[in-house]
Motif scaffolding. Structure first.
Motif, PDB file in Angstrom:
ATOM      1  N   VAL A  20     -27.153 -32.830  34.771  1.00  0.00           N
ATOM      2  CA  VAL A  20     -27.734 -34.152  35.061  1.00  0.00           C
ATOM      3  C   VAL A  20     -26.650 -35.233  35.146  1.00  0.00           C
ATOM      4  O   VAL A  20     -26.836 -36.261  35.808  1.00  0.00           O
ATOM      5  N   VAL A  21     -25.509 -34.976  34.525  1.00  0.00           N
ATOM      6  CA  VAL A  21     -24.410 -35.963  34.608  1.00  0.00           C
ATOM      7  C   VAL A  21     -23.936 -36.137  36.056  1.00  0.00           C
ATOM      8  O   VAL A  21     -23.277 -37.116  36.382  1.00  0.00           O
ATOM      9  N   LEU A  61     -32.949 -26.942  35.650  1.00  0.00           N
ATOM     10  CA  LEU A  61     -32.399 -26.227  36.807  1.00  0.00           C
ATOM     11  C   LEU A  61     -30.972 -26.734  36.992  1.00  0.00           C
ATOM     12  O   LEU A  61     -30.773 -27.802  37.588  1.00  0.00           O
ATOM     13  N   GLU A  62     -29.998 -25.989  36.474  1.00  0.00           N
ATOM     14  CA  GLU A  62     -28.625 -26.506  36.506  1.00  0.00           C
ATOM     15  C   GLU A  62     -28.100 -26.699  37.933  1.00  0.00           C
ATOM     16  O   GLU A  62     -27.251 -27.549  38.175  1.00  0.00           O
ATOM     17  N   ALA A  63     -28.624 -25.912  38.876  1.00  0.00           N
ATOM     18  CA  ALA A  63     -28.132 -26.040  40.261  1.00  0.00           C
ATOM     19  C   ALA A  63     -28.595 -27.338  40.922  1.00  0.00           C
ATOM     20  O   ALA A  63     -28.081 -27.706  41.988  1.00  0.00           O
ATOM     21  N   PRO A  86     -37.504 -33.650  50.610  1.00  0.00           N
ATOM     22  CA  PRO A  86     -36.647 -34.750  50.161  1.00  0.00           C
ATOM     23  C   PRO A  86     -35.584 -35.111  51.207  1.00  0.00           C
ATOM     24  O   PRO A  86     -35.011 -34.235  51.858  1.00  0.00           O
ATOM     25  N   GLY A  87     -35.356 -36.424  51.332  1.00  0.00           N
ATOM     26  CA  GLY A  87     -34.341 -36.884  52.274  1.00  0.00           C
ATOM     27  C   GLY A  87     -32.933 -36.689  51.738  1.00  0.00           C
ATOM     28  O   GLY A  87     -31.967 -36.696  52.508  1.00  0.00           O
ATOM     29  N   ALA A  88     -32.787 -36.519  50.432  1.00  0.00           N
ATOM     30  CA  ALA A  88     -31.468 -36.271  49.850  1.00  0.00           C
ATOM     31  C   ALA A  88     -31.180 -34.778  49.972  1.00  0.00           C
ATOM     32  O   ALA A  88     -31.903 -33.959  49.399  1.00  0.00           O
ATOM     33  N   ALA A  89     -30.125 -34.424  50.710  1.00  0.00           N
ATOM     34  CA  ALA A  89     -29.849 -33.003  50.979  1.00  0.00           C
ATOM     35  C   ALA A  89     -29.696 -32.207  49.685  1.00  0.00           C
ATOM     36  O   ALA A  89     -30.195 -31.077  49.581  1.00  0.00           O
ATOM     37  N   SER A  90     -29.081 -32.803  48.673  1.00  0.00           N
ATOM     38  CA  SER A  90     -28.837 -32.059  47.425  1.00  0.00           C
ATOM     39  C   SER A  90     -30.130 -31.776  46.669  1.00  0.00           C
ATOM     40  O   SER A  90     -30.143 -30.990  45.734  1.00  0.00           O
ATOM     41  N   ARG A  91     -31.240 -32.401  47.079  1.00  0.00           N
ATOM     42  CA  ARG A  91     -32.500 -32.238  46.366  1.00  0.00           C
ATOM     43  C   ARG A  91     -33.498 -31.339  47.112  1.00  0.00           C
ATOM     44  O   ARG A  91     -34.559 -31.021  46.565  1.00  0.00           O
ATOM     45  N   GLU A  96     -38.847 -25.701  46.527  1.00  0.00           N
ATOM     46  CA  GLU A  96     -39.297 -24.305  46.369  1.00  0.00           C
ATOM     47  C   GLU A  96     -39.296 -23.897  44.901  1.00  0.00           C
ATOM     48  O   GLU A  96     -40.003 -22.963  44.516  1.00  0.00           O
ATOM     49  N   GLN A  97     -38.541 -24.596  44.070  1.00  0.00           N
ATOM     50  CA  GLN A  97     -38.575 -24.315  42.629  1.00  0.00           C
ATOM     51  C   GLN A  97     -39.879 -24.819  42.006  1.00  0.00           C
ATOM     52  O   GLN A  97     -40.356 -24.281  41.015  1.00  0.00           O
TER      53      GLN A  97
END
Ligand code: CIR
Length: 260
Positions: A20-21, A61-63, A86-91, A96-97
């Motif tokens: 989360v950091v 979910l650490e990933a 989500p519009g944020a690619a990293s999200r 699917e989780q």
């Protein structure tokens, strides 16, 4: 009181992980402290339970550093759930989780197919309509796809604007009851709540505009005494939760749960 826009029996949350950091943020005001965040998260879950929720608590979910902000992955309505894009690619992979948990709760789960994007933080459900704010994360193509889905369930969707440089529409507003919205002045000035009773957050306390009404309780971030007093004087039962660590990565009370 049986208004489905704030009467719920269940909530889904996800505990923050060590990653989360690395959560997304518009401005760097320091790294969130995981130990404090876990305490705050536990207090939030406990507040939901005291408000009558059966809480489905998912593991970290650490990933996905932002995965604790489960609200952005779905829209939960009485007729079914819609999985967001989500519009944020990293999200993107957070959805699917979340999907199996929603499929276990709902007979009907529909997924946005794209190419557009919507994040749950841009959606405010009121008894009479679903407001969706266009933002850096939510685009018109995504909202139009969502509108077609919820129309089949009898919901009207209205497209509004999230103020510039504000992460999500609901960063600046919350539903307090069937006809009352808590809003920052900058958002209400757009006129999008003309047909509602609006309570403004106190000047300088814009960061508490994101809160949740869960059954009889308004759960809001701690440290905003003027707005807390305004809400109490208006007759709401208010419960304050420390949000200092989530605030460092632009997260608030609504982001931390899906409520249905
Ligand atoms: C993000 O930028 O996506 C996260 N750090 C914060 C998400 C907050 N979610 C919400 O307002 N619904």
């Amino acid at each position: 009181m049986s208004d489905p826009s704030f009467t719920f029996t269940r909530a889904i949350t996800r505990r923050p992980g060590k990653s989360v950091v690395n959560g997304l943020r518009a401005a760097d005001t320091g790294s969130p402290d995981l130990a404090q965040m876990l305490l705050d998260h536990a207090a939030y879950v406990s507040a939901l339970k005291q408000a009558g929720a059966e809480v489905i608590e998912l593991p970290p979910l650490e990933a996905f550093p932002d995965a604790l902000f489960v609200e952005d992955t779905a829209l939960c309505l009485p007729q079914g759930a819609v999985l967001m894009r989500p519009g944020a690619a990293s999200r993107a992979g957070e959805v699917e989780q979340m999907a199996p948990t929603l499929r276990a709760q709902y007979d009907t789960v529909v997924a946005l197919q794209g190419p557009g994007h919507v994040e749950g933080g841009d959606i405010l459900t009121t008894p009479r309509e679903i407001l969706v704010g266009l933002s850096e994360r939510t685009d018109r193509a995504g909202v139009e796809e969502l509108a077609a889905i919820v129309a089949q369930w009898g919901h009207c969707l209205r497209i509004v604007e999230t103020p510039p440089s504000v992460l999500h529409f609901k960063t600046d507003c919350s539903l307090l009851d069937g006809e009352t919205i808590l809003s920052t002045e900058r958002l209400a000035a757009s006129g999008c709540f003309a047909d509602y009773r609006v309570i403004h957050v106190a000047k300088g306390e814009e960061a508490c505009a994101n809160l949740i009404r869960f059954n009889d309780v308004v759960i809001m971030p701690d440290g905003f005494p003027k707005t807390t007093q305004i809400l109490q004087e208006a007759g709401y039962t208010v419960r304050c939760i420390n949000n200092s660590e989530c605030a460092k990565i632009d997260g608030g009370m609504s982001c931390l749960s899906l409520r249905f």
